[in-house]
Design an enzyme around this catalytic site. Structure first.
Site, PDB file in Angstrom:
ATOM      1  N   CYS A 122       0.486  -1.447  -0.372  1.00 30.92           N
ATOM      2  CA  CYS A 122       0.131  -0.174   0.034  1.00 30.92           C
ATOM      3  C   CYS A 122       0.597   1.022   0.291  1.00 30.92           C
ATOM      4  O   CYS A 122       0.405   2.089  -0.513  1.00 30.92           O
ATOM      5  CB  CYS A 122      -0.793   0.186   1.521  1.00 30.92           C
ATOM      6  SG  CYS A 122      -2.364  -0.825   1.006  1.00 30.92           S
ATOM      7  N   ASP A 168     -16.947  -6.538 -23.192  1.00 33.35           N
ATOM      8  CA  ASP A 168     -17.821  -7.605 -22.775  1.00 33.35           C
ATOM      9  C   ASP A 168     -18.887  -7.944 -22.292  1.00 33.35           C
ATOM     10  O   ASP A 168     -20.020  -8.379 -22.119  1.00 33.35           O
ATOM     11  CB  ASP A 168     -17.289  -8.201 -21.478  1.00 33.35           C
ATOM     12  CG  ASP A 168     -15.671  -8.644 -22.153  1.00 33.35           C
ATOM     13  OD1 ASP A 168     -16.045  -9.335 -23.091  1.00 33.35           O
ATOM     14  OD2 ASP A 168     -14.840  -8.342 -21.189  1.00 33.35           O
ATOM     15  N   HIS A 224      -8.848   2.309  -7.782  1.00 28.59           N
ATOM     16  CA  HIS A 224      -7.650   1.831  -7.138  1.00 28.59           C
ATOM     17  C   HIS A 224      -6.372   2.476  -7.741  1.00 28.59           C
ATOM     18  O   HIS A 224      -6.428   2.374  -9.177  1.00 28.59           O
ATOM     19  CB  HIS A 224      -7.262   0.195  -6.326  1.00 28.59           C
ATOM     20  CG  HIS A 224      -5.621   0.480  -5.687  1.00 28.59           C
ATOM     21  ND1 HIS A 224      -5.928   0.533  -4.627  1.00 28.59           N
ATOM     22  CD2 HIS A 224      -4.942   0.189  -6.067  1.00 28.59           C
ATOM     23  CE1 HIS A 224      -4.648   0.610  -3.826  1.00 28.59           C
ATOM     24  NE2 HIS A 224      -4.036   0.026  -5.134  1.00 28.59           N
ATOM     25  N   ASP A 256     -11.045  -5.981 -17.005  1.00 28.17           N
ATOM     26  CA  ASP A 256     -10.132  -6.177 -18.056  1.00 28.17           C
ATOM     27  C   ASP A 256      -9.193  -4.521 -17.316  1.00 28.17           C
ATOM     28  O   ASP A 256      -9.264  -4.035 -16.723  1.00 28.17           O
ATOM     29  CB  ASP A 256     -10.246  -5.431 -19.419  1.00 28.17           C
ATOM     30  CG  ASP A 256      -9.439  -6.772 -19.907  1.00 28.17           C
ATOM     31  OD1 ASP A 256      -8.569  -6.687 -20.498  1.00 28.17           O
ATOM     32  OD2 ASP A 256     -10.078  -7.486 -21.198  1.00 28.17           O
ATOM     33  N   LYS A 290       1.041   3.102  -3.089  1.00 27.22           N
ATOM     34  CA  LYS A 290      -0.482   4.106  -4.171  1.00 27.22           C
ATOM     35  C   LYS A 290      -0.383   5.063  -4.278  1.00 27.22           C
ATOM     36  O   LYS A 290       0.725   6.270  -3.234  1.00 27.22           O
ATOM     37  CB  LYS A 290      -1.914   4.230  -2.723  1.00 27.22           C
ATOM     38  CG  LYS A 290      -2.066   2.678  -2.485  1.00 27.22           C
ATOM     39  CD  LYS A 290      -2.952   2.770  -1.648  1.00 27.22           C
ATOM     40  CE  LYS A 290      -4.354   3.393  -0.729  1.00 27.22           C
ATOM     41  NZ  LYS A 290      -5.313   3.022  -0.179  1.00 27.22           N
ATOM     42  N   ASP A 345     -16.890   5.622   0.458  1.00 25.52           N
ATOM     43  CA  ASP A 345     -16.480   5.119   1.581  1.00 25.52           C
ATOM     44  C   ASP A 345     -15.515   3.942   1.014  1.00 25.52           C
ATOM     45  O   ASP A 345     -14.488   3.931   0.798  1.00 25.52           O
ATOM     46  CB  ASP A 345     -17.910   4.367   1.721  1.00 25.52           C
ATOM     47  CG  ASP A 345     -17.953   3.781   3.203  1.00 25.52           C
ATOM     48  OD1 ASP A 345     -17.129   3.325   3.730  1.00 25.52           O
ATOM     49  OD2 ASP A 345     -18.944   4.201   4.502  1.00 25.52           O
ATOM     50  N   ASP A 402     -16.674 -10.662 -28.520  1.00 21.30           N
ATOM     51  CA  ASP A 402     -15.700  -9.069 -28.704  1.00 21.30           C
ATOM     52  C   ASP A 402     -14.075  -9.821 -29.091  1.00 21.30           C
ATOM     53  O   ASP A 402     -13.943 -10.645 -28.510  1.00 21.30           O
ATOM     54  CB  ASP A 402     -15.803  -7.953 -27.746  1.00 21.30           C
ATOM     55  CG  ASP A 402     -15.238  -8.359 -26.010  1.00 21.30           C
ATOM     56  OD1 ASP A 402     -15.897  -9.675 -25.599  1.00 21.30           O
ATOM     57  OD2 ASP A 402     -14.426  -7.773 -25.937  1.00 21.30           O
TER      58      ASP A 402
END
Length: 779
Positions: free
Chosen positions: A438, A516, A567, A493, A441, A475, A654
């Protein structure tokens, strides 16, 4: 696109792909600046070399031979390439304002956008005349004219050229020579191998060229000897001169002059004195009366020290010179040197342009006039050969020269450690250890700033009752409501960037990830993002993340699927993906197992992105090929999916990483059928056959090739140019669907009407025969 592991600390932005910037980019590729993110913003992926443009119009050079491929060049310079039109500057906040993308931040800015012919003062010129610039527009009209002449060579044609400077003179001579060659009615001939003056005599016939000039002498900035030689040549060639005539109005098919002279012309070309766009002055830059940026001897703006300018768009206050390509070329090296010195905090070097220069004027017939100061040599073949050698030598650096600094197939560069940017204020300077977990990040402050900007671009989430928790109420996780009697369709993906523009990459990736959902017959509901941002100073991370998410949100907004969370992490290269949620009715869900014998197979997009971008990494793909691939990848599959459903599609997928045959085999095996493929009918992106012929394949291609074991008649395909593309992995590829044969024509017409111009019926579904391979090829 491989990113530099050295953290980015400053942004150098170049506006325009003119001669000076082309040379500066080449030199920056040879001597990269560590810690600098280099960006070129231009409205074209290639830029014409003015020295060869008349020769191209005369038919001596191809389009590629006289254009610098800016995608190849920026690839070599490890620069970002943004294809867009600049419409303004926010100099206080150091932002470039573009027509169709978010603002682009900079620390140092350079402008080299050339100039355009001044037409505003003449009524009708903007509407009915063809400007010599932008060159792309001139060539578009020129190519169309050549086609018209080739179709009807006997049709009378009258061309008007307004402007009797060197550009207008060369244009008249070059156009005349090429048009006579195309028509094959009055070919140019030589009476002597050595001429003092031109002896060509052309009969008055189907072609007339009128040259209008307000002065009494042509080429007013040249010596009288050059003026006389040019005037004699034009007269001998039958070009009608209207000297001392000021054009006061342009009407459809007609030129009117202040003297009362009126001349009917089928095409009118405008080659008058140069002008500058108004946004430069409006931004607050110091400009001259014509709007050109005033610069000092170091090519630095008089009003803003962090802005440089070169080429036609710049006026050197201490050394004014004509707006000519020779000066733009000569300014390339000093521009590079002073941009580098500015970034390194070193004193700038003054540049003094030469007062006299050699001008070689092509006459369109394999000869050229040479003039320098008071000396002028009449048209001769040797002079043309000299000019041709000079021009080809210049252009070689942007083709063969781009191979010099590559240290491998992937085109990576070695940075010059003497050119590292020292920034004591940067907390990441000289930091080589990057945390994992982490600790990798993107910082919360940066993320908050980006999301604040993104929420302004995404009005969808605020009024959606099914989005319980999203970006507006962050949240630990997003929460969505799934309506009763609906199925939740989920897909994810992610992949590294294949293009050096985060805004465009964000759009491509979003289209790819949503496909997709569309292929399943579902409607997108929401999405979560996963982004890897290259190491950089916090402000630079913010800029990259914002550009990336802004591109993705543009696509998500059109799909009515708000971004609800995600993220971020920092890494060595840019990467992006989406986890997409969709909703579908159980009885309308499209699956791979619905193929039925007697149906036809429709493919909605052309193949070839895999091989094209593999070639792009090796700098062996032409810029226009990549632009064509990008255009295809930016086309959403949403409308195509609806169209296929409306025409009775029973199975759909696809076409992405496993290639056409790989994804087709998933459908074939699930449906327990066999298929026939028409190799000739498979649509292919421009350039893909050429790169495949060079044996340039994606790294996934060999694995995909294993699906050839399902083909019953390999001998049919192995010699067909489209065969290798069956295994080419696609990014944001098209949809492959099976529909009833009676719906095929209507479905294709509808798809093409929706913008899927390369949609095609590529085969049919047949009964499976036990013991026989399920794929049969037809040439």
């Amino acid at each position: 696109m491989k990113q530099n592991i050295q953290p980015v600390t400053k942004d150098l932005v170049l506006i325009g792909g003119g001669h000076s910037h082309a040379i500066a980019l080449f030199m920056l590729g040879m001597k990269p600046l560590s810690g600098i993110r280099l960006t070129l913003i231009t409205d074209r992926f290639d830029t014409p070399y003015s020295g060869m443009l008349p020769g191209h119009i005369a038919g001596f050079y191809t389009h590629d031979q006289c254009h610098i491929d800016l995608r190849l060049l920026t690839n070599f310079a490890k620069a970002q390439l943004y294809i867009d039109q600049v419409v303004g500057l926010d100099l206080e906040n150091k932002k470039v304002i573009c027509a169709d993308r978010p603002e682009v931040g900079f620390d140092l800015l350079s402008v080299d956008i050339g100039s355009t012919p001044a037409t505003i003062s003449v009524p009708g010129a903007a509407e009915y005349a063809i400007g010599a610039k932008p060159v792309s527009n001139l060539l578009k009209h020129w190519y169309q004219l050549l086609e018209d002449i080739a179709d009807n060579p006997q049709k009378p044609l009258s061309i008007g050229i307004v402007g009797g400077g060197a550009g207008g003179v060369e244009l008249a001579l070059s156009m005349q020579a090429h048009l006579y060659q195309v028509s094959k009615v009055y070919p140019l001939t030589f009476f002597s191998k050595r001429e003092v003056i031109d002896h060509n005599t052309l009969k008055q016939g189907t072609l007339k060229i009128h040259l209008f000039h307000r002065d009494t002498e042509l080429m007013p900035n040249s010596h009288w000897s050059a003026q006389r030689t040019v005037k004699q040549l034009l007269s001998k060639r039958g070009i009608q001169l209207h000297l001392g005539e000021s054009v006061c109005k342009v009407e459809p098919g007609k030129v009117r002059c202040e003297s009362g002279l009126t001349v009917e012309c089928d095409r009118i070309f405008w080659v008058t004195q140069a002008s500058a766009p108004q946004w430069l002055k409006a931004a607050g830059l110091a400009t001259d009366e014509q709007g050109f940026i005033l610069v000092n001897d170091t090519l630095q703006s008089l009003s803003h020290a962090y802005v440089f300018a070169a080429g036609d768009i710049a006026t050197m206050v201490n050394h004014p010179r004509p707006k000519a390509g020779v000066f733009a070329v000569r300014q390339g090296k000093p521009l590079f040197e002073n941009l580098r010195r500015f970034l390194l905090g070193k004193p700038l070097k003054p540049y003094i342009p030469q007062k006299q220069y050699l001008s070689l004027i092509g006459t369109g017939d394999g000869r050229a006039i040479a003039t320098r100061g008071p000396f002028t040599l009449p048209p001769h073949r040797l002079l043309w050969q000299w000019k041709d050698w000079i021009d080809r030598r210049f252009m070689e650096r942007f083709s063969k020269g781009l191979e010099r600094r590559s240290d491998g197939v992937m085109g990576r560069w070695q940075e010059d450690r003497n050119y590292q940017i020292q920034n004591p204020k940067s907390k990441i300077q000289n930091s080589v250890m990057r945390c994992a977990g982490c600790g990798s990040k993107v910082g919360g402050t940066v993320l908050d700033k980006v999301l604040h900007r993104i929420k302004l671009e995404q009005p969808l989430g605020k009024d959606r009752e099914d989005i319980i928790i999203g970006l507006d109420a962050p949240d630990d996780a997003a929460v969505v409501q799934v309506p009763a009697n609906r199925l939740l369709v989920q897909t994810i993906d992610y992949f590294p960037s294949l293009i050096n523009d985060p805004y465009i990459f964000g759009q491509i990736s979003a289209n790819h990830c949503l496909s997709d959902i569309f292929a399943m017959g579902a409607t997108p509901q929401s999405a979560l993002a996963l982004a890897t941002i290259p190491y950089a100073a916090p402000a630079k991370v913010e800029e990259t993340l914002y550009q990336l998410l802004s591109g993705a949100v543009k696509v998500l907004n059109k799909a009515q699927a708000p971004l609800i969370g995600g993220h971020t992490t920092e890494g060595a290269e840019l990467g992006f993906g989406l986890s997409c949620n969709g909703l579908a009715e159980a009885d309308k869900l499209l699956r791979k197992d619905g193929m039925q014998p007697g149906q036809v197979l429709i493919l909605t997009k052309a193949l070839g992105t895999g091989t094209l971008f593999a070639a792009d990494m090796r700098r062996q793909a032409k810029g226009r090929w990549i632009e064509g691939a990008v255009e295809s990848m930016l086309l959403s599959n949403q409308a195509a999916a609806k169209c296929l459903l409306q025409h009775g599609a029973t199975a759909c997928t696809d076409v992405t990483g496993f290639g056409l045959l790989g994804h087709l085999m998933e459908m074939v095996q699930a449906s327990k059928v066999a298929v026939e493929l028409e190799l000739e009918a498979i649509p292919v992106l421009a350039g893909a056959r050429e790169t495949v012929e060079l044996k340039i394949f994606s790294s996934l291609h060999p694995e995909n090739l294993s699906n050839s074991r399902y083909i019953s008649n390999l001998y049919i395909g192995e010699n067909h140019s489209n065969y290798p593309l069956l295994f080419d992995p696609q990014t944001s590829g098209g949809l492959l669907a099976s529909i009833p044969i009676e719906q095929a024509d209507r479905c294709l017409a509808a798809l093409k009407g929706l913008g899927y111009g390369q949609s095609s019926v590529i085969g049919g579904v047949i009964e499976q025969v036990e013991g026989k391979q399920p794929v049969r090829l037809r040439g």
